[in-house]
Motif scaffolding. Structure first.
Motif, PDB file in Angstrom:
ATOM      1  N   HIS A 126      49.456  46.758  20.782  1.00 25.44           N
ATOM      2  CA  HIS A 126      49.756  47.085  22.183  1.00 25.44           C
ATOM      3  C   HIS A 126      48.821  48.179  22.705  1.00 25.44           C
ATOM      4  O   HIS A 126      48.321  48.093  23.821  1.00 25.44           O
ATOM      5  CB  HIS A 126      51.207  47.545  22.306  1.00 25.44           C
ATOM      6  N   HIS A 134      58.735  48.044  16.873  1.00 30.49           N
ATOM      7  CA  HIS A 134      57.602  48.951  17.034  1.00 30.49           C
ATOM      8  C   HIS A 134      57.824  50.194  16.190  1.00 30.49           C
ATOM      9  O   HIS A 134      58.975  50.604  15.974  1.00 30.49           O
ATOM     10  CB  HIS A 134      57.428  49.350  18.507  1.00 30.49           C
ATOM     11  N   HIS A 190      52.045  46.114  15.174  1.00 29.55           N
ATOM     12  CA  HIS A 190      52.471  45.660  16.501  1.00 29.55           C
ATOM     13  C   HIS A 190      52.201  46.736  17.551  1.00 29.55           C
ATOM     14  O   HIS A 190      51.649  46.461  18.623  1.00 29.55           O
ATOM     15  CB  HIS A 190      53.956  45.300  16.414  1.00 29.55           C
ATOM     16  N   CYS A 201      57.112  42.015  26.065  1.00 28.50           N
ATOM     17  CA  CYS A 201      56.886  41.886  24.620  1.00 28.50           C
ATOM     18  C   CYS A 201      57.889  40.909  24.031  1.00 28.50           C
ATOM     19  O   CYS A 201      59.037  40.837  24.456  1.00 28.50           O
ATOM     20  CB  CYS A 201      57.013  43.261  23.958  1.00 28.50           C
ATOM     21  N   GLY A 202      57.441  40.168  23.032  1.00 32.16           N
ATOM     22  CA  GLY A 202      58.293  39.152  22.428  1.00 32.16           C
ATOM     23  C   GLY A 202      59.210  39.664  21.331  1.00 32.16           C
ATOM     24  O   GLY A 202      60.066  38.928  20.842  1.00 32.16           O
TER      25      GLY A 202
HETATM   26 ZN    ZN Z   1      54.606  43.004  21.533  1.00 30.47          ZN
END
Ligand code: ZN
Length: 165
Positions: A72, A142, A68, A136-137
């Motif tokens: 990004h 992260h 993830h 961000c969902g």
């Molecule tokens: Zn994200």
């Protein structure tokens, strides 16, 4: 689906034999390969590129937090470095790499150099771009430390990115 002629693809630095789907048992990683070069009616070309980070069907898959964060960083980096030439990046559902989509930028050297610079940027980064509620969902999911480990490994193996099979 139409595709660019093999000689066009070769002139951009890609091995024409690697276009399209390849038996995943033969795929090496890390590697970068052109999946498709799709001509559009107006003269534009869409380039679909596979950035393979892990060998398929091994026990070394991308952990989701690292994947993830890498997604990004790739999104930010390609938008900044290839404005107008970058369409999107997506995580492969099998957690072995990323799909890159570019518009009218199919030169292997340019794309590889872009990835390389983004990876160096990850090593120096103090935060993950867009890792916030508004952009961000799943912003808590992260793992920048793991992303740095992956980036370091990819850079250490920079010399073999062209060895797809
Ligand atoms: Zn994200």
């Amino acid at each position: 689906m139409m595709s660019r002629a093999p000689e066009d693809v070769a002139s951009l630095g890609w091995n024409p034999r690697h276009i399209g789907e390849i038996d995943h048992r033969q795929l090496k990683a890390p590697s970068i390969k052109l999946r498709a070069a799709i001509p559009c009616p107006g003269g534009d070309t869409i380039y679909c590129v596979d950035l393979r980070v892990c060998r398929p069907n091994t026990d070394s898959l991308l952990e989701l937090g690292a994947a993830h964060s890498l997604e990004h960083f790739l999104l930010e980096g390609f938008q900044q470095r290839l404005p107008g030439g970058f369409v999107s990046v997506g995580l492969m559902g099998c957690q072995t790499g990323f799909y890159l989509v570019l518009l009218n930028e199919g030169r292997r050297q340019i794309i590889e150099d872009c990835v390389e610079r983004i990876l160096h940027g990850i090593l120096a980064a103090e935060h993950v771009p867009y890792a916030n509620l508004a952009q961000c969902g799943n912003w808590v999911n992260h793992d920048p430390s793991a992303a740095k480990r992956v980036a370091r490994k990819l850079l250490a193996e920079r010399a073999v990115w062209r060895e797809v099979t």
